[in-house]
Design a protein around this motif. Sequence first.
Motif, short mmCIF file in Angstrom:
data_model
loop_
_atom_site.label_atom_id
_atom_site.label_comp_id
_atom_site.label_asym_id
_atom_site.label_seq_id
_atom_site.Cartn_x
_atom_site.Cartn_y
_atom_site.Cartn_z
N HIS A 120 0.83 -1.21 0.00
CA HIS A 120 0.00 0.00 0.00
C HIS A 120 0.86 1.25 0.00
O HIS A 120 1.42 1.61 1.04
CB HIS A 120 -0.92 -0.02 1.22
N PRO A 121 1.00 1.90 -1.15
CA PRO A 121 1.76 3.15 -1.20
C PRO A 121 1.01 4.25 -0.43
O PRO A 121 -0.19 4.44 -0.64
CB PRO A 121 1.82 3.48 -2.69
N VAL A 122 1.73 4.93 0.44
CA VAL A 122 1.10 5.97 1.27
C VAL A 122 1.98 7.22 1.18
O VAL A 122 3.19 7.15 1.36
CB VAL A 122 1.01 5.52 2.75
N LEU A 123 1.34 8.35 0.93
CA LEU A 123 2.06 9.62 0.92
C LEU A 123 2.18 10.10 2.35
O LEU A 123 1.18 10.19 3.06
CB LEU A 123 1.30 10.63 0.06
N GLY A 124 3.39 10.38 2.79
CA GLY A 124 3.55 10.81 4.18
C GLY A 124 4.96 11.24 4.47
O GLY A 124 5.85 11.13 3.62
N ASP A 125 5.15 11.71 5.68
CA ASP A 125 6.44 12.23 6.12
C ASP A 125 6.91 11.43 7.33
O ASP A 125 6.12 11.20 8.27
CB ASP A 125 6.24 13.72 6.49
N ALA A 126 8.18 11.06 7.29
CA ALA A 126 8.75 10.28 8.40
C ALA A 126 8.58 10.98 9.75
O ALA A 126 8.55 10.31 10.79
CB ALA A 126 10.23 10.04 8.13
N HIS A 127 8.47 12.30 9.73
CA HIS A 127 8.36 13.02 11.00
C HIS A 127 6.98 12.85 11.66
O HIS A 127 6.84 13.11 12.84
CB HIS A 127 8.60 14.53 10.78
N ARG A 128 5.98 12.48 10.86
CA ARG A 128 4.63 12.30 11.39
C ARG A 128 4.00 11.12 10.66
O ARG A 128 3.27 11.31 9.67
CB ARG A 128 3.75 13.54 11.15
N GLU A 147 18.31 11.35 4.84
CA GLU A 147 17.47 12.35 4.17
C GLU A 147 16.42 12.94 5.11
O GLU A 147 15.69 13.85 4.72
CB GLU A 147 16.78 11.73 2.95
N ILE A 148 16.32 12.38 6.30
CA ILE A 148 15.31 12.87 7.25
C ILE A 148 15.95 13.98 8.08
O ILE A 148 16.88 13.72 8.85
CB ILE A 148 14.81 11.72 8.15
N PRO A 149 15.49 15.21 7.93
CA PRO A 149 16.18 16.32 8.60
C PRO A 149 16.22 16.18 10.12
O PRO A 149 17.26 16.39 10.73
CB PRO A 149 15.36 17.56 8.18
N ASP A 150 15.09 15.79 10.75
CA ASP A 150 15.07 15.64 12.20
C ASP A 150 15.05 14.14 12.52
O ASP A 150 13.99 13.54 12.71
CB ASP A 150 13.83 16.36 12.76
N ARG A 151 16.24 13.56 12.57
CA ARG A 151 16.32 12.10 12.74
C ARG A 151 15.75 11.63 14.09
O ARG A 151 15.01 10.64 14.11
CB ARG A 151 17.75 11.63 12.52
N PRO A 152 16.02 12.32 15.21
CA PRO A 152 15.40 11.87 16.47
C PRO A 152 13.87 11.84 16.38
O PRO A 152 13.23 10.92 16.88
CB PRO A 152 15.89 12.90 17.50
N GLN A 153 13.29 12.83 15.71
CA GLN A 153 11.82 12.85 15.57
C GLN A 153 11.36 11.67 14.70
O GLN A 153 10.37 11.00 15.02
CB GLN A 153 11.37 14.19 14.97
N GLY A 154 12.07 11.42 13.61
CA GLY A 154 11.72 10.28 12.74
C GLY A 154 11.83 8.96 13.49
O GLY A 154 10.95 8.10 13.39
N LEU A 155 12.87 8.83 14.30
CA LEU A 155 13.05 7.58 15.06
C LEU A 155 12.02 7.45 16.17
O LEU A 155 11.56 6.35 16.47
CB LEU A 155 14.48 7.52 15.62
N ALA A 156 11.63 8.59 16.76
CA ALA A 156 10.57 8.55 17.79
C ALA A 156 9.27 8.05 17.16
O ALA A 156 8.53 7.26 17.77
CB ALA A 156 10.37 9.93 18.40
N GLU A 157 9.00 8.47 15.94
CA GLU A 157 7.80 8.01 15.24
C GLU A 157 7.89 6.51 14.93
O GLU A 157 6.92 5.77 15.08
CB GLU A 157 7.61 8.81 13.95
N ASP A 176 25.38 6.33 -1.63
CA ASP A 176 24.38 7.37 -1.36
C ASP A 176 25.04 8.63 -0.81
O ASP A 176 25.81 8.55 0.15
CB ASP A 176 23.38 6.80 -0.34
N PRO A 177 24.76 9.79 -1.38
CA PRO A 177 25.37 11.03 -0.88
C PRO A 177 25.02 11.34 0.57
O PRO A 177 25.73 12.08 1.23
CB PRO A 177 24.84 12.13 -1.80
N ASP A 178 23.90 10.77 1.06
CA ASP A 178 23.49 11.04 2.44
C ASP A 178 23.92 9.92 3.39
O ASP A 178 23.30 9.71 4.44
CB ASP A 178 21.96 11.22 2.50
#
Length: 215
Positions: A120-128, A147-157, A176-178
């Motif tokens: 199921h493809p879902v449009l969304g942001d790792a931060h939320r 590529e996730i600017p706020d990594r602690p927030q992404g990991l908390a999610e 990967d450049p990142d």
Amino acid sequence: MRALKVLLALVLAAWGLLSAYVFFWFRDRYSDRGPMPYTMRWILHTPLRRLVHPVQPMLDKFGVRPGATVLELGPGNGYFSIDAARLLGAGGRLVCLDIQPPMLHDLRDRLAAAGVTNAHPVLGDAHRLPLADASVDVAFLVTVLGEIPDRPQGLAELRRVLKPGGVLSITESLTDPDYQFEATVRDVCRASGFEPRDHHRGLVGFTMNFAAPGS
Ligand SMILES: C[S@@+](CC[C@H](N)C(=O)[O-])C[C@H]1O[C@@H](n2cnc3c(N)ncnc32)[C@H](O)[C@@H]1O
């Protein structure tokens, strides 16, 4: 003489391709961080990638098992998605969440062409993440964390949506450049409450698996 000319032409062509690749790598690495540009999507499906990122053995390392509910965060145009969905089988479910609509558009086309119905493809942001608490058995990210600017927030999610003891699998690749170093991944995941589990090194990178707290 002719063979020498052909050889020279091949060497020059290879040199040109390598230079172009290095140019784009540096341009991405040192420009504003953000999601991988859609115009570069072709790089995710080069035949060479099959050598350094063999899909089935990698899915095995990520902990993708039949019947599981799996989050693929940042699937791009789906290098892993079709095989992952097939491995999960009819009783399993793959959520492919990406921030870029055109990537998801391509992914939808690929899934439809392959006849895959449990992804199921879902449009969304790792931060939320638009997912319920403790609803996911395995979450895997391949060349996405950087590529996730706020990594602690992404990991908390990720921690929130993973079931207690669920697997967080992070793969990084030097292509990967990142790219995120092993120590960085370990530290940032530990700081977010994840417990390091197994660790696999590949030709151009690594996969690190963590357990979500509460198991
Ligand atoms: C380098 S690509 C990797 C794609 C795929 N994992 C692969 O290995 O072929 C990174 C992907 O992560 C997505 N991404 C970046 N930041 C994101 C975010 N904050 N939330 C969701 N997806 C994101 C990008 O849109 C892109 O499709």
